[in-house]
Design an enzyme around this catalytic site. Structure first.
Site, short mmCIF file in Angstrom:
data_model
loop_
_atom_site.label_atom_id
_atom_site.label_comp_id
_atom_site.label_asym_id
_atom_site.label_seq_id
_atom_site.Cartn_x
_atom_site.Cartn_y
_atom_site.Cartn_z
N HIS A 170 0.83 -1.21 0.00
CA HIS A 170 0.00 0.00 0.00
C HIS A 170 0.86 1.26 0.00
O HIS A 170 0.46 2.29 0.52
CB HIS A 170 -0.94 0.00 1.20
CG HIS A 170 -1.94 -1.13 1.19
ND1 HIS A 170 -2.75 -1.44 2.24
CD2 HIS A 170 -2.25 -2.02 0.22
CE1 HIS A 170 -3.51 -2.48 1.94
NE2 HIS A 170 -3.21 -2.86 0.72
C1 LIG Z 1 0.37 -7.47 -4.61
C2 LIG Z 1 -0.52 -6.33 -4.24
C3 LIG Z 1 -1.60 -6.56 -3.39
C4 LIG Z 1 -2.44 -5.51 -3.04
N1 LIG Z 1 -3.60 -5.78 -2.36
C5 LIG Z 1 -4.55 -4.81 -2.27
C6 LIG Z 1 -5.87 -5.12 -1.82
O1 LIG Z 1 -6.23 -6.27 -1.53
N2 LIG Z 1 -6.76 -4.09 -1.72
C7 LIG Z 1 -6.44 -2.80 -2.04
O2 LIG Z 1 -7.27 -1.92 -1.91
N3 LIG Z 1 -5.20 -2.51 -2.49
C8 LIG Z 1 -4.27 -3.47 -2.65
N4 LIG Z 1 -3.05 -3.17 -3.19
C9 LIG Z 1 -2.73 -1.75 -3.46
C10 LIG Z 1 -3.37 -1.16 -4.70
O3 LIG Z 1 -3.50 -2.13 -5.71
C11 LIG Z 1 -2.52 0.05 -5.16
O4 LIG Z 1 -2.47 0.98 -4.10
C12 LIG Z 1 -3.09 0.75 -6.38
O5 LIG Z 1 -3.27 -0.18 -7.42
C13 LIG Z 1 -2.17 1.89 -6.83
O6 LIG Z 1 -2.77 2.56 -7.92
P1 LIG Z 1 -2.02 3.72 -8.74
O7 LIG Z 1 -2.98 4.17 -9.78
O8 LIG Z 1 -1.49 4.73 -7.79
O9 LIG Z 1 -0.77 3.00 -9.40
P2 LIG Z 1 -0.75 1.76 -10.41
O10 LIG Z 1 -2.03 1.02 -10.37
O11 LIG Z 1 0.49 1.03 -10.13
O12 LIG Z 1 -0.68 2.46 -11.84
C14 LIG Z 1 0.47 3.04 -12.38
C15 LIG Z 1 0.56 2.63 -13.84
O13 LIG Z 1 1.48 3.48 -14.52
C16 LIG Z 1 2.27 2.72 -15.39
N5 LIG Z 1 3.52 3.48 -15.59
C17 LIG Z 1 4.47 3.78 -14.67
N6 LIG Z 1 5.43 4.53 -15.22
C18 LIG Z 1 5.10 4.73 -16.52
C19 LIG Z 1 5.71 5.42 -17.60
N7 LIG Z 1 6.86 6.09 -17.45
N8 LIG Z 1 5.10 5.39 -18.81
C20 LIG Z 1 3.93 4.73 -18.99
N9 LIG Z 1 3.31 4.05 -17.98
C21 LIG Z 1 3.88 4.06 -16.76
C22 LIG Z 1 2.44 1.39 -14.68
O14 LIG Z 1 2.78 0.38 -15.58
C23 LIG Z 1 1.07 1.20 -14.03
O15 LIG Z 1 0.18 0.49 -14.85
C24 LIG Z 1 -2.17 -4.19 -3.52
C25 LIG Z 1 -1.08 -3.95 -4.36
C26 LIG Z 1 -0.26 -5.01 -4.75
C27 LIG Z 1 0.89 -4.73 -5.68
#
Ligand SMILES: Cc1cc2nc3c(=O)[nH]c(=O)nc-3n(C[C@H](O)[C@H](O)[C@H](O)COP(=O)(O)OP(=O)(O)OC[C@H]3O[C@@H](n4cnc5c(N)ncnc54)[C@H](O)[C@@H]3O)c2cc1C
Ligand SMILES: *[C@@H]1O[C@H](CO)[C@@H](O)[C@H](O)[C@H]1NC(C)=O
Ligand SMILES: *[C@@H]1O[C@H](CO)[C@@H](O)[C@H](O)[C@H]1NC(C)=O
Ligand SMILES: *[C@@H]1O[C@H](CO)[C@@H](O)[C@H](O)[C@H]1NC(C)=O
Ligand SMILES: *[C@@H]1O[C@H](CO)[C@@H](O)[C@H](O)[C@H]1NC(C)=O
Ligand SMILES: *[C@@H]1O[C@H](CO)[C@@H](O)[C@H](O)[C@H]1NC(C)=O
Ligand SMILES: *[C@@H]1O[C@H](CO)[C@@H](O)[C@H](O)[C@H]1NC(C)=O
Ligand SMILES: *[C@@H]1O[C@H](CO)[C@@H](O)[C@H](O)[C@H]1NC(C)=O
Ligand SMILES: *[C@@H]1O[C@H](CO)[C@@H](O)[C@H](O)[C@H]1NC(C)=O
Length: 578
Positions: free
Chosen positions: A512
């Protein structure tokens, strides 16, 4: 002995059912006519909005903005569809243990020594995670300054597509009742809401164990307004500086899978914008690679400074997770997170159970397997590749019976300890260096100790009697050996049975992590990057604290919420201008 034999049969039957689900999943791939490989993109193109990162926030944001404007969504990873490692609940961990450069998961190890993972796939973290779906508390929404009504409407918009009620079976029921016996009351039933007591939360896995991700929210998109490019890592944001009072973002450079450079620019229009949604590691990293960040760091990498912004990459936090494995004489179901105890002292208690059949092996601790980098039998700094390999080998050679049981974990709210992120190279595909400083603040450690004490009460509860061996005492459980070397206390000079030391030595991540582009420091309350124009950051990197017990519901909500706000501000602004 009888129960072990039964378990084996159960396992084989279960694996068969799960295989069938994997087959169904690929049949369900939506027909996204707007999704293409970056290799097919023109060298130069123009859009009203360019969103970098097709993750948990980026997908709902792109779907919403495409309603009335032309939107380009650039994602460095591939499509989640047709990959049963992603779509199957039972395959949890398969992507996390796949260390190839095409894996939907990219492993990183923080300076603290805890092994961690970040997404590299359309749908982002929602394609890798444990599925638990739960909203932020109303007081969190108020503190952040979101409009409560629009936040609720945005949660509902998300929930229509991705949220489900989980089936609660024997192990999760025992955890639920044990939490209530341990005083985590009242029992609030099944709800997405965040409130003190014990509850059953939502999940993004449906009744068939199929995962629904943020990429599914693209079905809300206007197919004529949206272009999604896969395998399109963005290398930098371009700024117009000459003749402007402040730097103005106006384009991006990305490379396709063949290494060919493409540029996308904003169409002329005063309100068009670039939005970074690259996650808590990717967003601060991309700002720095584009010249917005601490001047000394940028200079060290020969990056032309657009804006000296020392707070980019600051305020990085990861909620520490500690867990106890409880071997069970009674068979348990395969489950990820379903029940949660929300305590008054700032620790959240959750559970997972059953062997994980990923890769066809019933010898796997699932969410706590060394294959995915979880290793709590050595202290964080000693979790070397060798130590990890040794643990994987040990796991493979254990008797299947050793995997019968489940985990109860606790996660620290907030947390209050923070760290920082630095870039190591100019390549956006490389991991930056991250330090989270787990338990640096005594309050975090105190919350962990109280959480572990509550887990002990759950294990000793009447509700749990069927799922624990009477002969195993709590101290023995915290230091198991022969049958199941999993809670084994790390051996070092300070080793003791104090819970403080247990928390520090066995700390893992619940993934997280957040921060790096925090509101009030790097972006304003409208998520506009301070000191430059036409650039926002919208994702988990903007959080000061992790919302709810688990963040994904609120990350998806934020994507929708900001999409609606941007559309309506623009609509009102345009009307005023007319
Ligand atoms: C194993 C695991 C278990 C988890 N379990 C839970 C759960 O049960 N419940 C819950 O609520 N949360 C859970 N989480 C946390 C939750 O999934 C994350 O907090 C959330 O997905 C983060 O979202 P975000 O949009 O900030 O980033 P992300 O979803 O990581 O999105 C960022 C995106 O940007 C892309 N990117 C990065 N840099 C670039 C670039 N330079 N050019 C183009 N694309 C790029 C990446 O490929 C990615 O797809 C878990 C996370 C993980 C990894
Ligand atoms: C997907 O949509 C396109 C365009 O609308 C259509 O031609 C095609 O048949 C559809 N494919 C499937 C599998 O539905
Ligand atoms: C979207 O565009 C339509 C047609 O131009 C317009 O009527 C509507 O108000 C717009 N909606 C928003 C939210 O911008
Ligand atoms: C699924 O995961 C396994 C185990 O990590 C890996 O070997 C395989 O390549 C993955 N398959 C896909 C389609 O990603
Ligand atoms: C939003 O919904 C929650 C329940 O999920 C409720 O407690 C809260 O009052 C609602 N907020 C507004 C502003 O309607
Ligand atoms: C898209 O590109 C990736 C990476 O080069 C490749 O693996 C994949 O097969 C391509 N997909 C299509 C549909 O062309
Ligand atoms: C930065 O540029 C200088 C001078 O061209 C060079 O010596 C140095 O190696 C470069 N540093 C990096 C990190 O590229
Ligand atoms: C052991 O204790 C010393 C002194 O308190 C401390 O400096 C050191 O970091 C501790 N080691 C571990 C592994 O906790
Ligand atoms: C944990 O168990 C091992 C092996 O039985 C033993 O050597 C060690 O002293 C125990 N540690 C503690 C802190 O009890």
């Amino acid at each position: 002995m009888g129960t072990i034999g039964w378990w084996k049969l159960f396992g084989a039957a279960f694996a068969g059912i799960l295989f069938f689900h994997g087959f169904c999943a690929s049949e369900n791939a939506p027909n996204y006519t707007f999704m293409h490989n970056a290799t097919s993109a023109p060298p130069i193109s123009y859009y009203d909005y360019i969103i970098v990162g097709g993750g948990t926030a980026g997908c709902p944001l792109a779907a919403t903005l495409s309603q009335n404007y032309s939107v380009l969504l650039l994602e460095r990873g591939g499509s989640p569809y047709g990959n049963s490692n992603i779509s199957n609940l039972a395959a949890f961990g398969a992507s996390l243990s796949d260390l190839s450069p095409t894996s939907p998961s990219q492993r990183f190890i923080s300076k603290d020594g805890v092994i961690n993972a970040r997404a590299r796939v359309l749908g982002g973290g929602s394609c890798l995670n444990a599925g638990f779906y739960t909203r932020a508390a109303p007081y969190y929404v108020r503190e952040v300054g979101w409009d409560g009504r629009l936040a609720n409407e945005s949660y509902e918009w998300v929930e229509k597509v991705v949220a489900f009620e989980p089936p609660i079976k024997q192990w999760q029921s025992a955890v639920r009742d044990g939490l209530v016996e341990a005083g985590v009351v009242p029992f609030n039933g099944f709800t997405y809401d965040h409130m003190y007591g014990t509850k059953v939360g939502g999940t993004i896995f449906d009744q068939d164990g199929l995962r629904h991700t943020a990429a599914d929210l693209l079905q809300y998109a206007n197919p004529n307004g949206l272009t999604v490019l896969l395998h399109a890592p963005v290398h930098k944001i371009l700024f117009r500086i000459k003749g402007k009072p402040r730097p103005v973002a106006h384009g991006v450079v990305f490379r396709d899978a063949s290494g060919v450079k493409h540029r996308a620019y904003l169409k002329r229009g005063p309100k068009n914008e670039i939005i970074i949604s690259s996650g808590a590691l990717g967003s601060p990293q991309l700002l720095m690679l584009s010249g917005v960040g601490p001047a000394d760091q940028l200079k060290a990498h020969n990056i032309t400074i657009v804006l000296d912004q020392p707070l980019v990459g600051q305020g990085m936090s990861d909620n520490p997770m500690n867990a106890i494995f409880i071997p069970s004489p009674a068979p348990v179901e395969l489950s990820l997170i379903q029940v949660v105890g929300i305590t008054q002292f700032g620790s959240y208690i959750e559970a997972a159970s059953g062997a994980n059949f990923a890769g066809g092996s019933p010898r796997d601790y699932g969410m706590f397997s060394p294959k995915i980098g979880q290793l709590s039998t050595v202290p964080p700094k000693e979790r070397t590749p060798e130590a990890l390999a040794k643990a994987v080998e040990l796991e493979a050679n254990l008797d299947e019976a050793a995997f019968k049981g489940g985990f109860i974990l606790e996660k620290v709210m907030g947390p209050v300890s923070t760290g920082h992120l630095e870039i190591l190279t100019r390549n956006p595909n490389d991991n930056p260096s991250v330090t989270f400083n787990y338990f640096k603040e005594p309050l975090d450690l105190q919350r962990c100790v109280q959480g572990i004490s509550t887990i002990e009460k759950i294990i000793e509860s009447k509700a749990f009697s069927k799922f624990r061996y009477d002969v195993i005492t709590i101290p023995a459980l915290l230091n198991m050996t022969a049958s199941s070397p999993i809670n084994l206390l790390p051996k070092h000079a300070n080793a003791s049975t104090s819970l403080e030391q247990y928390c520090k030595d066995t700390v893992m991540t619940i993934w997280h992590y957040h921060g790096g582009c925090q509101v009030g420091k790097v972006v304003d309350r409208d998520y506009k990057v301070l000191g430059v124009d036409a650039l926002r950051v919208i994702d988990g990197s903007t959080f000061n604290y992790s919302p709810g017990t688990n963040p994904q519901a609120t990350v998806m909500m934020l994507g929708r919420y900001m999409g609606v706000r941007i559309l309506s501000e623009r609509l009102n602004g345009d009307t005023q201008n007319n």
